[in-house]
Enzyme design. Structure first.
Site, short mmCIF file in Angstrom:
data_model
loop_
_atom_site.label_atom_id
_atom_site.label_comp_id
_atom_site.label_asym_id
_atom_site.label_seq_id
_atom_site.Cartn_x
_atom_site.Cartn_y
_atom_site.Cartn_z
CE1 TYR A 1 42.91 49.18 43.99
CE2 TYR A 1 44.58 47.71 44.91
CZ TYR A 1 43.44 47.91 44.15
OH TYR A 1 42.82 46.82 43.58
CB SER B 1 43.04 44.18 46.39
OG SER B 1 44.38 43.97 45.99
N1 LIG Z 1 43.02 43.72 38.18
C1 LIG Z 1 43.67 43.50 39.32
O1 LIG Z 1 44.87 43.17 39.35
C2 LIG Z 1 42.92 43.62 40.62
C3 LIG Z 1 43.51 43.07 41.76
C4 LIG Z 1 42.86 43.17 42.97
C5 LIG Z 1 41.63 43.80 43.03
N2 LIG Z 1 41.07 44.34 41.91
C6 LIG Z 1 39.79 45.03 42.07
O2 LIG Z 1 38.84 44.49 41.17
C7 LIG Z 1 37.86 45.48 40.86
C8 LIG Z 1 37.68 45.55 39.36
O3 LIG Z 1 38.91 45.95 38.79
P1 LIG Z 1 39.40 45.58 37.33
O4 LIG Z 1 40.75 45.05 37.46
O5 LIG Z 1 38.35 44.82 36.61
O6 LIG Z 1 39.53 47.08 36.78
P2 LIG Z 1 39.15 47.73 35.37
O7 LIG Z 1 39.39 46.76 34.27
O8 LIG Z 1 39.85 49.04 35.35
O9 LIG Z 1 37.58 47.95 35.51
C9 LIG Z 1 37.07 48.83 36.47
C10 LIG Z 1 35.56 48.94 36.31
O10 LIG Z 1 35.09 49.93 37.22
C11 LIG Z 1 34.37 50.91 36.51
N3 LIG Z 1 34.56 52.23 37.08
C12 LIG Z 1 35.72 52.90 37.24
N4 LIG Z 1 35.49 54.12 37.74
C13 LIG Z 1 34.13 54.23 37.89
C14 LIG Z 1 33.26 55.25 38.34
N5 LIG Z 1 33.72 56.44 38.75
N6 LIG Z 1 31.93 55.01 38.34
C15 LIG Z 1 31.45 53.82 37.92
N7 LIG Z 1 32.22 52.81 37.48
C16 LIG Z 1 33.55 53.02 37.47
C17 LIG Z 1 34.89 50.87 35.09
O11 LIG Z 1 33.88 51.26 34.17
P3 LIG Z 1 33.74 52.69 33.44
O12 LIG Z 1 35.11 53.18 33.12
O13 LIG Z 1 32.90 52.34 32.24
O14 LIG Z 1 33.00 53.53 34.42
C18 LIG Z 1 35.16 49.37 34.92
O15 LIG Z 1 33.98 48.72 34.54
C19 LIG Z 1 38.36 46.78 41.48
O16 LIG Z 1 37.68 47.01 42.69
C20 LIG Z 1 39.83 46.51 41.73
O17 LIG Z 1 40.34 47.28 42.78
C21 LIG Z 1 41.68 44.26 40.71
#
Ligand SMILES: NC(=O)c1ccc[n+]([C@@H]2O[C@H](COP(=O)([O-])OP(=O)(O)OC[C@H]3O[C@@H](n4cnc5c(N)ncnc54)[C@H](OP(=O)(O)O)[C@@H]3O)[C@@H](O)[C@H]2O)c1
Length: 268
Positions: free
Chosen positions: A153, A140
């Protein structure tokens, strides 16, 4: 023709991981989806099988549970068809460092750092031996910006960037591709988990745009891909400033500003 490598994607039940599953499936790769919510993954898998005609497997795993993590590690170690790993599962916490409980912080590190590292560690020796394979780690921009107030984070994401750069140094010469993807604010459910209303934050990128841009970086074999950054030269200058310091770190003495002689000179 060689079959395309299978792509294992963590956090594939929604958000960025679900779009990676969609895009790699449409490129003809079989997919292994990993997350906790099997209902959601089943719905995505049914859709993708119909649309893309590739094999989609679902593995239910809580990546904060060591037994589950070890099951995924074994699969990554032993299944030679898996040639790409998208280390995407991650979450965020509401509040400041002082407000967050140490148990919550430990779980955050467990998912964003420990599980991601264990999965990379499980697959790296096999990829290194065969001289092929790709690891995509989702970091990120927060990992570059302590000013944003998402301290733990951001620290987990700084770790992801460093780990990816280190793995690139170690595995790149063996033919393994390692990419760190640094999204900025992207419209997914993570903001709910961080206690924020995504609609009140400016400059949010749609998740499809983010993943499509990250895949352009993947196809170019970039080591670090920052989809929202307009001026690539800024990242290159930042990285060049870092590497320019490296020769200076190898010194048998402390720098003059830390030595008694310097202090003495100042007080004269
Ligand atoms: N969205 C943003 O603004 C942003 C910005 C920078 C970086 N990121 C990074 O991008 C990545 C994906 O994030 P996202 O935005 O797509 O978030 P999201 O929509 O909340 O999705 C997170 C995913 O991780 C899974 N997950 C969460 N806890 C888990 C656990 N204990 N075991 C297994 N799976 C787990 C969730 O599935 P389940 O709940 O089904 O387990 C879901 O599929 C993350 O690493 C995040 O830090 C996001």
């Amino acid at each position: 023709m060689q079959p395309k490598p299978t792509v294992l994607i963590t956090g594939a039940s929604t958000g960025i991981g679900a779009v990676y599953a969609d895009r790699f499936a449409r490129r003809g790769h079989p997919i292994v989806m990993v997350a906790r919510d099997t209902e959601r993954m089943r719905a995505i898998a049914a859709h993708l099988r119909a649309e893309a005609g590739v094999e989609i497997e679902i593995l239910k795993a809580d990546l904060n549970d060591l037994v589950d993590v070890k099951r995924i590690e074994a699969r990554l170690r032993d299944d030679p068809s898996i040639g790409i790993v998208v280390n995407n599962a991650g979450t965020a916490l509401p509040g400041t460092f002082s407000e967050q409980s140490s148990d919550d912080v430990t779980r955050l590190i467990g998912l964003n750092v420990t599980a991601l590292t264990r999965l990379a560690s499980a697959v790296a020796p096999r990829f290194g031996r065969t001289g092929q394979g790709a690891i995509i780690n989702i970091g990120s921009v927060v990992g570059l910006a302590p000013e944003l107030g998402m301290t733990v984070y951001g620290a987990t994401k700084a770790f992801v960037l460093f780990l990816s750069q280190g793995l690139h140094v170690e595995l790149g010469p063996k033919g393994v591709y390692v990419q760190a993807v640094l999204p900025s604010g992207t419209r997914t459910e993570i903001w709910q988990h961080a206690g924020r209303d995504v609609n009140t934050i400016e400059g949010m990128m749609d998740v499809e745009k983010l993943v499509d841009a990250a895949l352009v970086g993947f196809d170019k074999r970039e080591t670090v891909t920052i989809p929202p950054l307009p001026d690539l030269a800024q990242w290159q200058q930042y990285d060049a400033a870092r590497t320019a310091m490296l020769p200076g770190f190898r010194q048998s003495r402390a720098a003059a500003r830390y030595t008694a002689m310097h202090e003495g000179m100042k007080t004269q």
